[in-house]
Scaffold this active site. Structure first.
Site, PDB file in Angstrom:
ATOM      1  N   ASP A  17      12.551  -1.939  -1.967  1.00  0.00           N
ATOM      2  CA  ASP A  17      12.845  -2.326  -3.144  1.00  0.00           C
ATOM      3  C   ASP A  17      14.733  -2.080  -3.161  1.00  0.00           C
ATOM      4  O   ASP A  17      15.272  -2.702  -4.239  1.00  0.00           O
ATOM      5  CB  ASP A  17      12.391  -1.894  -4.422  1.00  0.00           C
ATOM      6  CG  ASP A  17      11.172  -1.401  -4.108  1.00  0.00           C
ATOM      7  OD1 ASP A  17      10.517  -2.112  -4.111  1.00  0.00           O
ATOM      8  OD2 ASP A  17      10.673  -0.153  -5.031  1.00  0.00           O
ATOM      9  N   LYS A  20      15.969  -6.777  -0.278  1.00  0.00           N
ATOM     10  CA  LYS A  20      16.371  -7.284   1.450  1.00  0.00           C
ATOM     11  C   LYS A  20      15.437  -8.953   1.242  1.00  0.00           C
ATOM     12  O   LYS A  20      16.744 -10.078   1.519  1.00  0.00           O
ATOM     13  CB  LYS A  20      15.383  -6.521   1.985  1.00  0.00           C
ATOM     14  CG  LYS A  20      15.655  -4.997   2.818  1.00  0.00           C
ATOM     15  CD  LYS A  20      14.652  -4.761   3.172  1.00  0.00           C
ATOM     16  CE  LYS A  20      13.156  -4.520   2.208  1.00  0.00           C
ATOM     17  NZ  LYS A  20      13.434  -3.435   1.248  1.00  0.00           N
ATOM     18  N   GLY A  44       6.768  -6.019  -1.990  1.00  0.00           N
ATOM     19  CA  GLY A  44       6.894  -6.767  -2.335  1.00  0.00           C
ATOM     20  C   GLY A  44       8.586  -7.706  -2.570  1.00  0.00           C
ATOM     21  O   GLY A  44       9.539  -6.825  -3.110  1.00  0.00           O
ATOM     22  N   HIS A  45       8.856  -8.964  -1.706  1.00  0.00           N
ATOM     23  CA  HIS A  45      10.223  -9.396  -2.390  1.00  0.00           C
ATOM     24  C   HIS A  45      10.338 -10.876  -3.019  1.00  0.00           C
ATOM     25  O   HIS A  45       9.498 -11.167  -2.643  1.00  0.00           O
ATOM     26  CB  HIS A  45      10.210 -10.091  -0.127  1.00  0.00           C
ATOM     27  CG  HIS A  45      10.716  -9.399   0.646  1.00  0.00           C
ATOM     28  ND1 HIS A  45      10.571  -9.206   2.096  1.00  0.00           N
ATOM     29  CD2 HIS A  45      10.380  -7.953   0.785  1.00  0.00           C
ATOM     30  CE1 HIS A  45      10.446  -8.278   2.823  1.00  0.00           C
ATOM     31  NE2 HIS A  45      10.726  -7.576   1.771  1.00  0.00           N
ATOM     32  N   GLN A 228      10.365  -2.475   2.894  1.00  0.00           N
ATOM     33  CA  GLN A 228       9.863  -0.923   2.170  1.00  0.00           C
ATOM     34  C   GLN A 228      11.102  -0.616   2.922  1.00  0.00           C
ATOM     35  O   GLN A 228      12.292  -1.292   3.552  1.00  0.00           O
ATOM     36  CB  GLN A 228       8.770  -0.051   3.328  1.00  0.00           C
ATOM     37  CG  GLN A 228       7.522  -0.198   2.490  1.00  0.00           C
ATOM     38  CD  GLN A 228       6.631  -1.095   3.081  1.00  0.00           C
ATOM     39  OE1 GLN A 228       6.570  -0.803   4.429  1.00  0.00           O
ATOM     40  NE2 GLN A 228       6.216  -2.107   2.842  1.00  0.00           N
TER      41      GLN A 228
HETATM   42  P1  IMP Z   1       1.693   2.186   1.106  1.00  0.00           P
HETATM   43  O1  IMP Z   1       3.317   1.854   1.617  1.00  0.00           O
HETATM   44  O2  IMP Z   1       0.665   1.862  -0.159  1.00  0.00           O
HETATM   45  O3  IMP Z   1       0.568   3.449   1.879  1.00  0.00           O
HETATM   46  O4  IMP Z   1       2.911   3.225   0.373  1.00  0.00           O
HETATM   47  C1  IMP Z   1       3.394   4.819  -0.064  1.00  0.00           C
HETATM   48  C2  IMP Z   1       4.234   4.816  -0.573  1.00  0.00           C
HETATM   49  O5  IMP Z   1       5.803   4.201  -0.068  1.00  0.00           O
HETATM   50  C3  IMP Z   1       4.375   4.918  -1.886  1.00  0.00           C
HETATM   51  O6  IMP Z   1       5.706   5.836  -2.055  1.00  0.00           O
HETATM   52  C4  IMP Z   1       4.715   3.597  -2.525  1.00  0.00           C
HETATM   53  O7  IMP Z   1       5.506   3.463  -2.901  1.00  0.00           O
HETATM   54  C5  IMP Z   1       5.783   3.207  -1.551  1.00  0.00           C
HETATM   55  N1  IMP Z   1       5.643   1.669  -0.413  1.00  0.00           N
HETATM   56  C6  IMP Z   1       5.426   1.051   0.037  1.00  0.00           C
HETATM   57  N2  IMP Z   1       5.650  -0.086  -0.256  1.00  0.00           N
HETATM   58  C7  IMP Z   1       6.942  -0.281  -1.153  1.00  0.00           C
HETATM   59  C8  IMP Z   1       7.594  -1.356  -1.159  1.00  0.00           C
HETATM   60  O8  IMP Z   1       7.955  -2.430  -0.986  1.00  0.00           O
HETATM   61  N3  IMP Z   1       8.598  -0.745  -2.395  1.00  0.00           N
HETATM   62  C9  IMP Z   1       8.812   0.179  -2.219  1.00  0.00           C
HETATM   63  N4  IMP Z   1       8.100   1.600  -1.865  1.00  0.00           N
HETATM   64  C10 IMP Z   1       6.752   0.450  -1.484  1.00  0.00           C
END
Ligand code: IMP
Length: 430
Positions: A17, A20, A44-45, A228
């Site tokens: 977040d 990017k 989520g961009h 991420q």
């Molecule tokens: P997962 O990728 O859904 O398995 O989530 C694993 C961890 O990564 C969790 O703490 C999510 O909140 C975090 N996470 C996954 N995608 C994002 C993102 O795009 N931005 C911020 N945190 C993320």
């Protein structure tokens, strides 16, 4: 502009977040191809352009520029239904999606049982839950590593698709039913659904590795778009509170089949403060009115899940770690204007953990470690930097803040974002 690096990776330098999407959108003018190498629709961009607001999850931010070719790389996990929905939403917003969007045949599919397992496990874990986005990311990467995953290429072969769905669904159903007491999935329905998705996606499916290397050989300029952040990397992040892919720059090589020598520059995107969603260590977290102020001013709510993000001061141990592991050539500092109203602003320079001082993130870091952050306090600039476009315009205190980050990370801050729009940006490189 021959002196510019040809291929550039843009990666998150914190816990995701960082903004990017805006940086990729801003820079992508100069590039021919934008490729994603890991993750899925957990990302989520958000990109703001011409008073429109585009929410991108799977598709690279380059898609908003009509002439750019976008690739979903082999390192990704793709929910075909989510992808089709995203394509439909973007088209409805006026974005052209034709031959400009390609999918690697070696990427893996997310199936509904992956999502169900993700949700069931999180619920069963109680307070030990990771706080995932609930999109099935972890279970889909497990299937991949377990070698029974369904790849995008399998969508094109109905017999193989049927066999694979029958085999994996039977096993996953047993776990869902017997371990988690959840509903199971009908393999016939899954097969019919995925065959339908396959028909719609088939024209976009290519050998992504061959294709991207052809582009590179032809002298096209490629931007590698990370999702991420590096602290969520499966190997280098705050395990187990991480995502299931390699978010670091090394993921470009495995997630696209691109050799290291073709990555000419790495830009780390970092917020001027820190946020994270989900569980896990966060040494500079602010559980007070200051943290709440950051959340409100920075609109720190998840793009995918809407969850309030945890907020805290900038952490140089994190940025130094990001710089080392990714060999950062430059930092893009985002949301500087969110700090405009603070009397004082702090930066964590190191922390003590069990009496030892760490300048980088401790490799053994887990949530229960007792971090004692050491802070340097800056006087707030107490004036608006919103929309500024030159470094010279910034108040002296804001300049000091940026220069301190550069000195401590030994990395130049070449981009400073002062608002959500493209033009609200300070570009410091010639
Ligand atoms: P997962 O990728 O859904 O398995 O989530 C694993 C961890 O990564 C969790 O703490 C999510 O909140 C975090 N996470 C996954 N995608 C994002 C993102 O795009 N931005 C911020 N945190 C993320």
């Amino acid at each position: 502009m021959t002196d510019r690096p040809r291929n550039v990776a843009v990666i998150g330098a914190q816990w995701g977040d960082e903004g990017k999407g805006k940086i990729v959108d801003l820079l992508c003018e100069d590039f021919d191809v934008v490729a994603r190498y890991q993750g899925g629709h957990n990302a989520g961009h958000t990109v703001k352009f011409a008073d429109k607001h585009f929410a991108l999850r799977l598709i690279p931010s380059g898609i908003i520029h009509p002439q750019k070719l976008c690739l979903l790389g082999n390192g990704m996990v793709i929910d075909p239904e989510a992808l089709l929905e995203e394509i439909a939403n973007l088209r409805a917003a006026g974005v052209v999606i034709e031959e400009n969007l390609l999918i690697s045949d070696s990427a893996h599919c997310i199936l509904p049982y992956h999502k169900a397992l993700d949700l069931a496990r999180e619920e069963a874990a109680g307070t030990a839950k990771i706080g995932t986005t609930g999109r099935g990311i972890g279970p889909a990467y497990e299937s991949k590593a377990g070698r029974y995953g369904i790849r995008i290429a399998d969508l094109l072969d109905p017999d193989v698709l049927r066999q694979k769905i029958e085999f994996t669904c039977a096993e996953r159903n047993a776990v869902l039913r017997d371990v988690y007491k959840r509903d199971t999935f009908d393999p016939k329905k899954l097969y019919d659904d995925y065959l339908r998705f396959a028909e719609q996606l088939a024209p976009r499916i290519i050998n992504g590795t061959v294709w991207i290397n052809e582009q590179i050989r032809a002298g096209k300029r490629v931007m590698f778009e990370g999702a991420q952040g590096m602290m969520l990397d499966i190997d280098h992040g705050t395990y187990p509170f991480v995502t299931s892919s390699n978010t670091v720059v090394g993921g470009v090589c495995t997630g696209l089949g691109v050799a290291p020598k073709h990555i000419h520059e790495v830009i780390g995107v970092a917020k001027a403060y820190t946020t994270r969603v989900g569980g896990g260590a966060f040494p500079t977290e602010l559980n007070d009115a200051m943290g709440e102020h950051l959340r409100k001013r920075g609109n720190e709510f998840g793009t995918v899940t809407g969850r309030p993000r945890r907020t805290g001061w900038l952490d140089l141990a994190v940025l130094r770690t990001a710089s080392t592991i990714n060999g950062l050539d430059a930092i893009a500092l985002t949301k500087l204007d969110v700090l405009d109203e603070f009397e004082e602003i702090r930066i964590c320079t190191a922390y003590k953990v069990h009496g030892k001082t760490w300048n980088t993130f401790p490799a053994f870091a887990v949530a229960h470690h007792d971090y004692q952050p050491e802070y340097k306090t800056f006087k707030g600039w107490k004036s608006s930097t919103a929309g500024m476009t030159t470094f010279e315009e910034l108040p002296a205190e804001a300049k000091d803040y940026v220069r301190f980050i550069e000195d401590e990370t030994e990395t130049r801050v070449t981009i400073i974002s002062t608002g959500p729009r493209r033009e609200e940006t300070i570009l410091r490189r010639s």
